[in-house]
Design a protein around this motif. Sequence first.
Motif, mmCIF file in Angstrom:
data_model
loop_
_atom_site.group_PDB
_atom_site.id
_atom_site.type_symbol
_atom_site.label_atom_id
_atom_site.label_comp_id
_atom_site.label_asym_id
_atom_site.label_seq_id
_atom_site.Cartn_x
_atom_site.Cartn_y
_atom_site.Cartn_z
ATOM 1 N N GLU A 43 0.865 -1.040 -0.207
ATOM 2 C CA GLU A 43 0.158 0.067 0.058
ATOM 3 C C GLU A 43 0.928 1.364 -0.006
ATOM 4 O O GLU A 43 0.674 2.083 -0.814
ATOM 5 N N ILE A 211 -5.385 -1.446 -6.087
ATOM 6 C CA ILE A 211 -5.126 -0.676 -5.075
ATOM 7 C C ILE A 211 -5.628 0.869 -5.131
ATOM 8 O O ILE A 211 -5.599 1.173 -6.264
ATOM 9 N N CYS A 213 -5.800 4.535 -4.143
ATOM 10 C CA CYS A 213 -5.000 5.454 -3.343
ATOM 11 C C CYS A 213 -5.576 6.855 -3.379
ATOM 12 O O CYS A 213 -6.062 7.242 -4.577
#
Length: 345
Positions: A43, A211, A213
Amino acid sequence: MTQTIDLRSDTVTQPTEAMREAMARAPVGDDVYGEDPTVRALEERAAHLLGKEAGLFCPSGTMANLLGVLSQTQPGDELLCDVESHVYYYEVGGVSRIGGVIPRTLPGDRGRLTPEQVTAALRQPDIHFPPTTLLCLENSHNRGGGSTYSVEETEALCRVAHAHGLRVHLDGARLFNAAIAQGVPAAQLAAPADTVMISLSKGLSAPVGSILCGPAETIARARKLRKLLGGGMRQAGVLAAAGLIALEQMVDRLVEDHARARRLAAALAEIPGIELDPATVETNIVIFQLAQMDEKTFLGALRAQGVLAGSPAPGRIRMVLHRHIGDGELEQAIRAVRRVMREAA
Ligand SMILES: Cc1ncc(COP(=O)(O)O)c(C=O)c1O
């Protein structure tokens, strides 16, 4: 027996040996407690690469997009997106069903919107209208045939959205394809947007994962919503380990997929019965129109030659280049299409 050449999608890519090794030895912990060091490393790495404060590992791009929308809207809000966008077309209506958000779709040029279109779609506050709070962009654009937005185009769209109080979510399932095609860092394409999602499981070859973000506070909200959706994973470091390899080792080679997509497009454009402008091929996706044949007949005949492709719409065929399609497979696929079209003529 010859092997099937699978051009249906870059999602068919298998994990690399390096990924399998990293998965086997990944340090793991309970990620719902925030204790998986490999997930945290992934991450942080993704957020750093995209120039954002924080990242959230998700099981799929569909969930990451949904969380991008849910974390920045309220039920009853309206979002703007291209009518062919993945979030609207392919995600089971999740933004409405789960988020209570109404998509207002705009007709893009191969999926690409203009600031003028967005401006025209924004309405003055009125008792009749839902509040418009989010703009969704997609780069590269799947149904747009892998078309891309430049940094300047992304900035102009986000400027309009932000000036009217909208947030921007960027579906960057193939953002690295766009970045490689344009010769710019992915962070520059992501910078103007508030949230961005990237997929590890497409051209980058990881088995699972995307992911989301964005700003730390938005990602914290998305983390809680991920739990709500059942996406809180435990020793997910075994998956994140492959994702780290994807980001470290698999981005630069996308240039090869793009070169083969151009070669494929140039060869297909020469075949009678196929309508394709090779100039529209920017990344790893090639979409063309069959002049006379229907897509089912074409795909069946191609399959009989050992080549798989997909169809995004009647009469249209999609072929996607990826790591398992080398020069040999590409030439074989081109020969197979020539044969199918010759026999149909
Ligand atoms: C542009 C785009 N966004 C989102 C997704 C969804 O990703 P997933 O299949 O991991 O749910 C895809 C999948 O192909 C995609 O092409």
